[in-house]
Design a protein around this motif. Structure first.
Motif, PDB file in Angstrom:
ATOM      1  N   LEU A  74      18.217   1.817 -40.927  1.00  0.00           N
ATOM      2  CA  LEU A  74      18.149   1.137 -39.553  1.00  0.00           C
ATOM      3  C   LEU A  74      18.989   2.086 -38.492  1.00  0.00           C
ATOM      4  O   LEU A  74      18.955   1.877 -37.212  1.00  0.00           O
ATOM      5  CB  LEU A  74      18.687  -0.198 -39.670  1.00  0.00           C
ATOM      6  CG  LEU A  74      18.009  -1.310 -40.494  1.00  0.00           C
ATOM      7  CD1 LEU A  74      18.917  -2.711 -40.283  1.00  0.00           C
ATOM      8  CD2 LEU A  74      16.708  -1.361 -39.895  1.00  0.00           C
ATOM      9  N   VAL A  75      19.812   2.989 -38.785  1.00  0.00           N
ATOM     10  CA  VAL A  75      20.707   3.720 -37.851  1.00  0.00           C
ATOM     11  C   VAL A  75      20.310   5.199 -38.044  1.00  0.00           C
ATOM     12  O   VAL A  75      20.025   5.474 -39.097  1.00  0.00           O
ATOM     13  CB  VAL A  75      22.239   3.398 -38.219  1.00  0.00           C
ATOM     14  CG1 VAL A  75      22.661   2.404 -38.039  1.00  0.00           C
ATOM     15  CG2 VAL A  75      22.554   4.037 -39.465  1.00  0.00           C
ATOM     16  N   PRO A  76      20.175   5.802 -36.676  1.00  0.00           N
ATOM     17  CA  PRO A  76      20.415   5.064 -35.360  1.00  0.00           C
ATOM     18  C   PRO A  76      19.215   4.352 -34.973  1.00  0.00           C
ATOM     19  O   PRO A  76      17.946   4.520 -35.653  1.00  0.00           O
ATOM     20  CB  PRO A  76      20.591   6.328 -34.420  1.00  0.00           C
ATOM     21  CG  PRO A  76      19.828   7.243 -35.108  1.00  0.00           C
ATOM     22  CD  PRO A  76      19.911   7.111 -36.676  1.00  0.00           C
ATOM     23  N   PHE A 150      26.390  -4.656 -34.600  1.00  0.00           N
ATOM     24  CA  PHE A 150      27.121  -3.427 -34.110  1.00  0.00           C
ATOM     25  C   PHE A 150      26.232  -2.100 -34.045  1.00  0.00           C
ATOM     26  O   PHE A 150      26.489  -1.245 -33.464  1.00  0.00           O
ATOM     27  CB  PHE A 150      28.403  -2.911 -34.867  1.00  0.00           C
ATOM     28  CG  PHE A 150      29.318  -2.181 -34.104  1.00  0.00           C
ATOM     29  CD1 PHE A 150      30.197  -2.894 -33.209  1.00  0.00           C
ATOM     30  CD2 PHE A 150      29.509  -0.891 -34.548  1.00  0.00           C
ATOM     31  CE1 PHE A 150      31.095  -1.945 -32.592  1.00  0.00           C
ATOM     32  CE2 PHE A 150      30.404  -0.127 -33.971  1.00  0.00           C
ATOM     33  CZ  PHE A 150      31.247  -0.415 -32.976  1.00  0.00           C
ATOM     34  N   ILE A 151      25.128  -2.295 -34.672  1.00  0.00           N
ATOM     35  CA  ILE A 151      24.158  -1.143 -34.736  1.00  0.00           C
ATOM     36  C   ILE A 151      23.759  -0.383 -33.448  1.00  0.00           C
ATOM     37  O   ILE A 151      23.644   0.645 -33.297  1.00  0.00           O
ATOM     38  CB  ILE A 151      22.843  -1.270 -35.755  1.00  0.00           C
ATOM     39  CG1 ILE A 151      23.494  -1.213 -37.301  1.00  0.00           C
ATOM     40  CG2 ILE A 151      21.701  -0.259 -35.633  1.00  0.00           C
ATOM     41  CD1 ILE A 151      22.484  -1.753 -38.288  1.00  0.00           C
ATOM     42  N   PRO A 152      23.457  -1.738 -32.544  1.00  0.00           N
ATOM     43  CA  PRO A 152      22.979  -1.073 -31.142  1.00  0.00           C
ATOM     44  C   PRO A 152      24.115  -0.305 -30.378  1.00  0.00           C
ATOM     45  O   PRO A 152      23.924   0.625 -29.502  1.00  0.00           O
ATOM     46  CB  PRO A 152      22.583  -2.322 -30.631  1.00  0.00           C
ATOM     47  CG  PRO A 152      22.108  -3.310 -31.513  1.00  0.00           C
ATOM     48  CD  PRO A 152      23.008  -2.991 -32.576  1.00  0.00           C
ATOM     49  N   MET A 153      25.252  -0.572 -30.769  1.00  0.00           N
ATOM     50  CA  MET A 153      26.456  -0.095 -30.122  1.00  0.00           C
ATOM     51  C   MET A 153      26.814   1.329 -30.585  1.00  0.00           C
ATOM     52  O   MET A 153      27.075   2.278 -30.008  1.00  0.00           O
ATOM     53  CB  MET A 153      27.740  -0.985 -30.429  1.00  0.00           C
ATOM     54  CG  MET A 153      27.452  -2.619 -30.083  1.00  0.00           C
ATOM     55  SD  MET A 153      26.705  -2.991 -28.576  1.00  0.00           S
ATOM     56  CE  MET A 153      26.228  -4.668 -29.098  1.00  0.00           C
ATOM     57  N   ILE A 154      26.699   1.524 -31.977  1.00  0.00           N
ATOM     58  CA  ILE A 154      27.052   2.832 -32.414  1.00  0.00           C
ATOM     59  C   ILE A 154      25.842   3.821 -32.507  1.00  0.00           C
ATOM     60  O   ILE A 154      26.011   5.104 -32.672  1.00  0.00           O
ATOM     61  CB  ILE A 154      27.543   2.727 -33.772  1.00  0.00           C
ATOM     62  CG1 ILE A 154      28.464   3.760 -34.249  1.00  0.00           C
ATOM     63  CG2 ILE A 154      26.410   2.342 -34.867  1.00  0.00           C
ATOM     64  CD1 ILE A 154      29.187   3.432 -35.684  1.00  0.00           C
ATOM     65  N   SER A 155      24.646   3.122 -32.332  1.00  0.00           N
ATOM     66  CA  SER A 155      23.420   4.182 -32.288  1.00  0.00           C
ATOM     67  C   SER A 155      23.474   5.340 -31.399  1.00  0.00           C
ATOM     68  O   SER A 155      23.136   6.362 -31.825  1.00  0.00           O
ATOM     69  CB  SER A 155      22.348   3.301 -32.283  1.00  0.00           C
ATOM     70  OG  SER A 155      21.863   2.500 -33.494  1.00  0.00           O
ATOM     71  N   PRO A 156      23.855   5.008 -30.260  1.00  0.00           N
ATOM     72  CA  PRO A 156      24.092   6.145 -29.350  1.00  0.00           C
ATOM     73  C   PRO A 156      24.796   7.397 -29.632  1.00  0.00           C
ATOM     74  O   PRO A 156      24.476   8.445 -29.483  1.00  0.00           O
ATOM     75  CB  PRO A 156      24.268   5.791 -27.850  1.00  0.00           C
ATOM     76  CG  PRO A 156      23.919   4.019 -27.966  1.00  0.00           C
ATOM     77  CD  PRO A 156      24.184   3.804 -29.407  1.00  0.00           C
ATOM     78  N   TRP A 157      26.019   6.800 -30.459  1.00  0.00           N
ATOM     79  CA  TRP A 157      26.829   8.069 -30.830  1.00  0.00           C
ATOM     80  C   TRP A 157      26.314   8.818 -32.036  1.00  0.00           C
ATOM     81  O   TRP A 157      26.343  10.004 -32.277  1.00  0.00           O
ATOM     82  CB  TRP A 157      28.078   7.420 -31.190  1.00  0.00           C
ATOM     83  CG  TRP A 157      28.931   8.542 -31.619  1.00  0.00           C
ATOM     84  CD1 TRP A 157      29.741   9.400 -31.054  1.00  0.00           C
ATOM     85  CD2 TRP A 157      29.660   8.467 -33.099  1.00  0.00           C
ATOM     86  NE1 TRP A 157      30.329  10.309 -31.859  1.00  0.00           N
ATOM     87  CE2 TRP A 157      30.293   9.678 -33.218  1.00  0.00           C
ATOM     88  CE3 TRP A 157      29.228   7.697 -34.208  1.00  0.00           C
ATOM     89  CZ2 TRP A 157      30.904  10.177 -34.332  1.00  0.00           C
ATOM     90  CZ3 TRP A 157      29.938   8.298 -35.547  1.00  0.00           C
ATOM     91  CH2 TRP A 157      30.671   9.371 -35.342  1.00  0.00           C
ATOM     92  N   LEU A 211      28.294   2.556 -43.121  1.00  0.00           N
ATOM     93  CA  LEU A 211      27.317   2.804 -42.185  1.00  0.00           C
ATOM     94  C   LEU A 211      27.247   4.252 -41.875  1.00  0.00           C
ATOM     95  O   LEU A 211      26.097   4.880 -41.874  1.00  0.00           O
ATOM     96  CB  LEU A 211      27.365   1.877 -40.962  1.00  0.00           C
ATOM     97  CG  LEU A 211      26.117   1.719 -40.055  1.00  0.00           C
ATOM     98  CD1 LEU A 211      26.031   0.326 -39.411  1.00  0.00           C
ATOM     99  CD2 LEU A 211      26.372   2.782 -38.767  1.00  0.00           C
ATOM    100  N   VAL A 212      28.207   4.728 -41.428  1.00  0.00           N
ATOM    101  CA  VAL A 212      28.278   6.094 -40.891  1.00  0.00           C
ATOM    102  C   VAL A 212      28.146   6.958 -42.208  1.00  0.00           C
ATOM    103  O   VAL A 212      27.223   8.160 -42.009  1.00  0.00           O
ATOM    104  CB  VAL A 212      29.743   6.436 -40.299  1.00  0.00           C
ATOM    105  CG1 VAL A 212      29.739   7.825 -40.022  1.00  0.00           C
ATOM    106  CG2 VAL A 212      29.801   5.509 -39.047  1.00  0.00           C
ATOM    107  N   LEU A 213      28.776   6.720 -43.363  1.00  0.00           N
ATOM    108  CA  LEU A 213      28.287   7.425 -44.684  1.00  0.00           C
ATOM    109  C   LEU A 213      26.951   7.428 -44.909  1.00  0.00           C
ATOM    110  O   LEU A 213      26.425   8.765 -45.341  1.00  0.00           O
ATOM    111  CB  LEU A 213      28.996   6.777 -45.808  1.00  0.00           C
ATOM    112  CG  LEU A 213      29.067   7.630 -47.017  1.00  0.00           C
ATOM    113  CD1 LEU A 213      29.710   8.985 -47.038  1.00  0.00           C
ATOM    114  CD2 LEU A 213      29.646   6.579 -48.166  1.00  0.00           C
ATOM    115  N   ALA A 214      26.078   6.570 -44.707  1.00  0.00           N
ATOM    116  CA  ALA A 214      24.738   6.303 -44.902  1.00  0.00           C
ATOM    117  C   ALA A 214      23.854   7.362 -44.091  1.00  0.00           C
ATOM    118  O   ALA A 214      23.063   8.107 -44.345  1.00  0.00           O
ATOM    119  CB  ALA A 214      24.069   5.088 -45.046  1.00  0.00           C
ATOM    120  N   HIS A 215      24.188   7.379 -42.969  1.00  0.00           N
ATOM    121  CA  HIS A 215      23.707   8.118 -41.674  1.00  0.00           C
ATOM    122  C   HIS A 215      23.958   9.566 -41.898  1.00  0.00           C
ATOM    123  O   HIS A 215      22.986  10.457 -41.900  1.00  0.00           O
ATOM    124  CB  HIS A 215      24.195   7.900 -40.417  1.00  0.00           C
ATOM    125  CG  HIS A 215      23.497   8.750 -39.402  1.00  0.00           C
ATOM    126  ND1 HIS A 215      23.997   9.905 -38.705  1.00  0.00           N
ATOM    127  CD2 HIS A 215      22.247   8.472 -38.646  1.00  0.00           C
ATOM    128  CE1 HIS A 215      23.167  10.191 -37.747  1.00  0.00           C
ATOM    129  NE2 HIS A 215      22.172   9.542 -37.767  1.00  0.00           N
TER     130      HIS A 215
END
Length: 362
Positions: A74-76, A150-157, A211-215
């Motif tokens: 799902l991210v981003p 929170f995914i929509p908030m962190i996706s741009p970064w 989440l960040v680790l998966a990305h």
């Protein structure tokens, strides 16, 4: 979207491990009515101590694996997708079954005397506030929902972050996973005190780190299949050993113990659990089959329903294997877990034939 085959295997594996965790809890801290650990634990003998530590400790990667799978997919967030479109798509899939099963866990136990009418009414009245008393496993839905929010908030970064920037975030996350141990050994650290729980690394802690680790693994990790497997198995073995040992060393048979104390190393955002989870996930990424077996795909699709309903079946198989047949712990835990998993799989499959079944089991 093309199906990512290895994620189906991860889903099935993680779903089964959740059931292993709850099967194990009947041998050290079952509260009786919920078949899950309570605030205090008691181990009857050395066999329970050993096999609970092994089975339950190894299985503690289950929840983080589910978080990583969701993040991996799902991210981003897609650029053309709005925040509200993302929310509508995710929450219409998970919330209706979630609320249906909260109602079921608040009412069905009345039929076999597990709860009384007063408890049922209280559980129903609190559905918008928290999970029912007989459905402690549904705690997982709340951090999952928070990640979705929170995914929509962190996706741009994440869309523009470099590998180095993500490694910096992951490094701080890993440091934050050591705080439970720092608190145990040194007390309050980095700004913690009785009026402030928000330590320096608070905003880098929790499931967001997974989440960040998966990305990072999906986008930036360029290791060969051999290196991923080698590093993965080393991390898995080290993480498993630490996680199992953390419980075993504290769980003294014949003594009533505080569950949060002996489970300190089983918290999902501790360094050893991250190592265990990350290593196992790396190993799964080495699966490069074009298509999974049909059974794996089917179990993966039904995994949400299996998770939601498994406590209904668990108690039955605990009665059979622990109390009626009185199997030794080494055999009882896997027998309970396998029987519960198969029962839930069959039940979920039958429900899937009902029109509109997605609103019940996802």
């Amino acid at each position: 979207m093309k199906r990512i085959v290895f994620l189906d295997y991860v889903r099935v594996f993680a779903c089964f491990l959740v059931i292993v965790v709850h099967a194990s809890e009947n041998f050290y801290g079952a509260a009786g009515s919920t078949d899950m650990a309570g605030p205090q634990s008691y181990l009857s003998n050395e066999a329970d101590r050993l096999w609970v530590a092994v089975y339950d400790g190894f299985s503690r990667m289950a929840v983080p694996l589910f978080m990583i799978v969701s993040a991996y997919l799902l991210v981003p967030m897609k650029e053309e997708q709005t925040t509200w479109q993302f929310y509508r798509r995710r929450f219409t899939r998970i919330l209706p079954p979630f609320f249906i099963f909260m109602i079921l866990y608040s009412t069905l136990p009345l039929l076999w005397g597990q709860i009384d009418g007063e408890t049922s009414l209280q559980d129903l009245s609190r559905i918008l506030l928290n999970f029912p008393s007989q459905a402690g496993h549904l705690w997982f839905m709340y951090p999952l929902i928070s990640l979705y929010l929170f995914i929509p908030m962190i996706s741009p970064w994440l869309s523009k972050a470099t590998a180095r920037e993500e490694r910096f975030f992951i490094g701080l996350f890993l440091l934050s996973t050591c705080i439970p141990y720092l608190n145990r050994w040194f007390g309050e650290v980095w700004g913690q005190c009785f009026w402030n729980e928000y330590h320096t690394l608070w905003y880098f802690s929790g499931y967001l780190g997974y989440l960040v680790l998966a990305h990072y693994i999906r986008v930036h990790l360029t290791w060969s299949r051999y290196v991923r497997f080698l590093v993965g198995i080393i991390l898995m073995l080290v993480g498993a050993a630490l996680t199992i040992y953390s419980f075993y060393i504290q769980a003294i048979p014949g003594e009533t113990l505080s569950t949060p104390v002996i489970e300190i190393g089983w918290a999902f955002c501790t360094i050893n659990c991250v190592i265990l989870t990350g290593g196992t996930f790396l190993m799964f990424t080495c699966i490069n089959r074009p298509n999974p077996p049909r059974l794996i795909t089917e179990m993966s699709k039904l995994s949400y329903g299996i998770y939601l309903m498994h406590i209904f079946w668990l108690g039955l198989w605990v009665t059979v294997f622990k109390h009626t047949l009185e199997l030794p712990t080494v055999a009882a835990i896997p027998c309970i877990a396998v029987s519960t998993f198969v029962s839930c799989l069959v039940t979920a499959k039958i429900i899937s034939f009902i029109p509109g079944s997605k609103w019940i089991i996802g």
